[in-house]
Scaffold this motif. Structure first.
Motif, mmCIF file in Angstrom:
data_model
loop_
_atom_site.group_PDB
_atom_site.id
_atom_site.type_symbol
_atom_site.label_atom_id
_atom_site.label_comp_id
_atom_site.label_asym_id
_atom_site.label_seq_id
_atom_site.Cartn_x
_atom_site.Cartn_y
_atom_site.Cartn_z
ATOM 1 N N THR A 119 -3.907 4.348 -0.987
ATOM 2 C CA THR A 119 -4.017 3.163 -1.837
ATOM 3 C C THR A 119 -4.702 2.061 -1.040
ATOM 4 O O THR A 119 -4.302 1.773 0.088
ATOM 5 C CB THR A 119 -2.626 2.690 -2.292
ATOM 6 O OG1 THR A 119 -2.038 3.685 -3.134
ATOM 7 C CG2 THR A 119 -2.716 1.365 -3.057
ATOM 8 N N THR B 252 -7.202 -1.034 5.207
ATOM 9 C CA THR B 252 -6.379 -0.094 4.441
ATOM 10 C C THR B 252 -5.624 0.844 5.385
ATOM 11 O O THR B 252 -6.160 1.289 6.409
ATOM 12 C CB THR B 252 -7.265 0.729 3.492
ATOM 13 O OG1 THR B 252 -7.796 -0.147 2.489
ATOM 14 C CG2 THR B 252 -6.502 1.857 2.829
ATOM 15 N N THR C 71 0.059 -3.376 -7.259
ATOM 16 C CA THR C 71 0.927 -3.013 -8.385
ATOM 17 C C THR C 71 2.372 -3.376 -8.098
ATOM 18 O O THR C 71 3.094 -3.847 -8.975
ATOM 19 C CB THR C 71 0.811 -1.502 -8.670
ATOM 20 O OG1 THR C 71 -0.563 -1.150 -8.763
ATOM 21 C CG2 THR C 71 1.500 -1.151 -9.968
ATOM 22 N N GLU D 146 -11.306 -4.446 -4.083
ATOM 23 C CA GLU D 146 -9.885 -4.198 -4.319
ATOM 24 C C GLU D 146 -9.010 -5.321 -3.781
ATOM 25 O O GLU D 146 -7.925 -5.585 -4.306
ATOM 26 C CB GLU D 146 -9.477 -2.868 -3.674
ATOM 27 C CG GLU D 146 -10.021 -1.636 -4.359
ATOM 28 C CD GLU D 146 -9.304 -1.342 -5.673
ATOM 29 O OE1 GLU D 146 -8.299 -2.016 -5.968
ATOM 30 O OE2 GLU D 146 -9.759 -0.435 -6.391
ATOM 31 N N ASP E 36 -0.925 7.344 0.633
ATOM 32 C CA ASP E 36 -1.707 8.074 -0.363
ATOM 33 C C ASP E 36 -3.085 7.432 -0.520
ATOM 34 O O ASP E 36 -3.752 7.631 -1.526
ATOM 35 C CB ASP E 36 -0.972 8.128 -1.702
ATOM 36 C CG ASP E 36 -0.760 6.749 -2.320
ATOM 37 O OD1 ASP E 36 -1.104 5.743 -1.670
ATOM 38 O OD2 ASP E 36 -0.245 6.679 -3.459
ATOM 39 N N ASP F 242 3.121 1.908 -3.262
ATOM 40 C CA ASP F 242 2.418 1.922 -4.547
ATOM 41 C C ASP F 242 2.733 3.190 -5.346
ATOM 42 O O ASP F 242 2.774 3.154 -6.579
ATOM 43 C CB ASP F 242 0.910 1.804 -4.305
ATOM 44 C CG ASP F 242 0.115 1.751 -5.590
ATOM 45 O OD1 ASP F 242 0.002 0.652 -6.153
ATOM 46 O OD2 ASP F 242 -0.386 2.807 -6.041
ATOM 47 N N LYS F 243 2.988 4.276 -4.678
ATOM 48 C CA LYS F 243 3.270 5.550 -5.335
ATOM 49 C C LYS F 243 4.521 5.502 -6.205
ATOM 50 O O LYS F 243 4.722 6.359 -7.076
ATOM 51 C CB LYS F 243 3.397 6.656 -4.286
ATOM 52 C CG LYS F 243 4.530 6.432 -3.288
ATOM 53 C CD LYS F 243 4.695 7.621 -2.325
ATOM 54 C CE LYS F 243 3.588 7.686 -1.301
ATOM 55 N NZ LYS F 243 3.784 6.695 -0.198
ATOM 56 N N MET G 24 0.825 -1.210 0.000
ATOM 57 C CA MET G 24 0.000 0.000 0.000
ATOM 58 C C MET G 24 0.858 1.258 0.000
ATOM 59 O O MET G 24 0.641 2.197 -0.779
ATOM 60 C CB MET G 24 -0.924 0.004 1.213
ATOM 61 C CG MET G 24 -2.099 -0.941 1.135
ATOM 62 S SD MET G 24 -3.220 -0.755 2.565
ATOM 63 C CE MET G 24 -2.593 -2.043 3.648
#
Length: 464
Positions: free
Chosen positions: A332, A320, A407, A401, A330, A211-212, A208
């Protein structure tokens, strides 16, 4: 076990009743379905018996290995050249220690109508659309019998008594829920000293928070060539580690993930978790099944172990990590994704001749609808193939999700020599400082990435 051959027999000697000798092979791996030290359970025994009926000249023996030690056991056997004909694919190894299945994947399977064996798989999960399907050398070396996804199982009656509503959406909500559950007299989250509870928590949180960085780290296609991948590939991660683009010592989200993991263990986990032996099925299995804990981690396979409990249960994602918990978030959402890392097997390179062909046939059978569907129905399976159907009752783990792959995949990069070890126990117990843990992680990540580069024969300057 029903239909299983005796251990230690050679490739010939017995007669199948049709004038041909019987080939006997052995499959060895961890028990993912129950805590029985000698059997994977009735669903597995039935699948083996059906294979033996379809292939009367082949007999299969299964060897059950303990989850905490299976990786090192099989790795040692692969190195020594003494591994049986089929081994669980998460054992540390180099590509030359196992059979390259590319030629088999490119040919038809006798148990599928697809043009090739590879075409019978859902390519999103195994094949051309999945970066993790091939080894570092760019070859297929294992076949997935199913997909795996984990989730949080919860006791509905304890939640109701403690005034907790499911699903628990955020980490702040989880911390509040753990307080309420403790006040009601229960353990909030069953935990043990195995690797999985630590690894699943940290990797989910890390995915999480980092991910950015996905776009800048995504530099290689699934086949290892320059490009991008739907999920950042192992080669991209290894390059980022070896070039310093991603570092436990320099990337602040890694330290933050460790801190949040420790906060979660301190507030929610079984107080004496470090003294509880890790096992199969659920994390903190005995405490959870006894109804003394409100939550536990479990895979989709684990649900069958709840058939005899006298309380209702549900499933939900891990919460989350939002910007209310840390400014490095952020927002995610938590994702784990169904992945082919569930029940997957490969063939040691020492397997030859009739035993090799028998081992390939077994993998083809158990990855086909004919061999696989009934087993999945009775073991909580999610299919890796295009013609399979998921077992009933998995809706809570297969929606939203959480069912999407992160990712950036799990960043629990582990050197081969440390496979299966619980690496964060000292830090989580407060016996090791955050700084020391980050230094150790940096060393582990670097070594694991160097091993991947060597196994893949990568020639780029950064990989030398």
């Amino acid at each position: 076990m029903t239909g299983l051959a005796l251990a230690g027999c050679g490739a010939g000697g017995a007669d199948a009743g049709n004038g041909e000798e019987v080939v006997e092979i052995t499959l060895s791996g961890p028990n993912q379905w129950n805590n029985n030290p000698s059997s994977f359970g009735p669903a597995w025994e039935d699948m083996v018996a059906r294979f033996e009926e379809a292939e009367p000249n082949i007999k299969v023996k299964t060897t059950v290995l303990p989850i905490p030690t299976f990786a090192q056991t099989l790795s040692t056997q692969l190195t020594a050249g003494t591994a049986p004909e089929l081994v669980f694919n998460q054992a540390p190894h180099s590509p030359d220690q196992v059979v390259n299945l590319d030629e088999y994947m490119a040919a038809p399977s006798p148990y599928s109508d697809a043009d090739t064996w590879l075409d019978s798989f859902d390519q999103k999960y195994f094949g051309t659309g999945n970066a993790g399907s091939k080894n570092a050398a760019g070859n297929y070396e294992w076949a997935p019998l199913n997909l795996v996804i984990i989730g949080v199982y919860y006791n509905e009656e304890i939640f109701e008594e403690a005034g907790v509503t499911a699903p628990i959406e955020t980490m702040d909500d989880m911390m509040d829920a753990c307080v309420a559950i403790k006040d009601a007299g229960y353990t909030p989250f069953a935990m043990d000293n195995g690797w999985l509870g630590q690894g699943w928590t940290l990797s989910t949180i890390e995915s999480m928070l980092v991910d950015k960085y996905a776009d800048e780290l995504n530099q290689f296609a699934p086949d290892g060539s320059p490009g991008t991948s739907p999920q950042v590939s192992g080669k991209s991660i290894s390059k980022a580690v070896l070039t310093g683009e991603l570092s436990p010592l320099e990337t602040p989200e890694i330290a933050e993930s460790l801190k949040i993991t420790k906060d979660f263990f301190d507030a929610c986990a079984t107080p004496n978790w470090s003294g509880i032996q890790g096992g199969a099925a659920f994390i903190g299995n005995d405490e959870w099944l006894s109804g003394k804990a409100a939550m536990s981690y479990g895979t989709n396979f684990a649900a069958n172990n709840l058939e005899d409990v006298d309380w209702a249960y549900g499933t939900m994602p891990f919460p989350t990590i939002t910007d209310e918990t840390t400014s490095l978030s952020d927002n995610t959402p938590a994702r784990f994704g169904a992945a082919p890392g569930g029940t997957s097997y490969m063939i040691p390179a020492t397997t030859e001749g009739a035993k090799l062909e028998a081992a390939v046939k077994f993998l083809q059978f158990v990855t086909s609808a004919e061999g696989n569907q009934e087993w999945m129905n009775n073991s909580g399976g999610i299919p890796a193939t295009v013609d399979g159907e998921p077992a009933p009752g998995l809706e809570g783990l297969m929606s939203g999700e959480w069912f999407n792959s992160p990712t950036i995949p799990a960043l629990t990069l582990t050197p081969k020599a440390k496979a299966g070890q619980a690496l964060y126990t000292g830090y989580l117990l407060g016996d090791k400082s955050l700084e020391d843990q980050l230094v150790e992680m940096q060393e582990d990540w670097t070594q694991a990435s160097q091993e991947q580069a060597a196994d893949g024969g990568w020639t780029e300057d950064w990989a030398q």
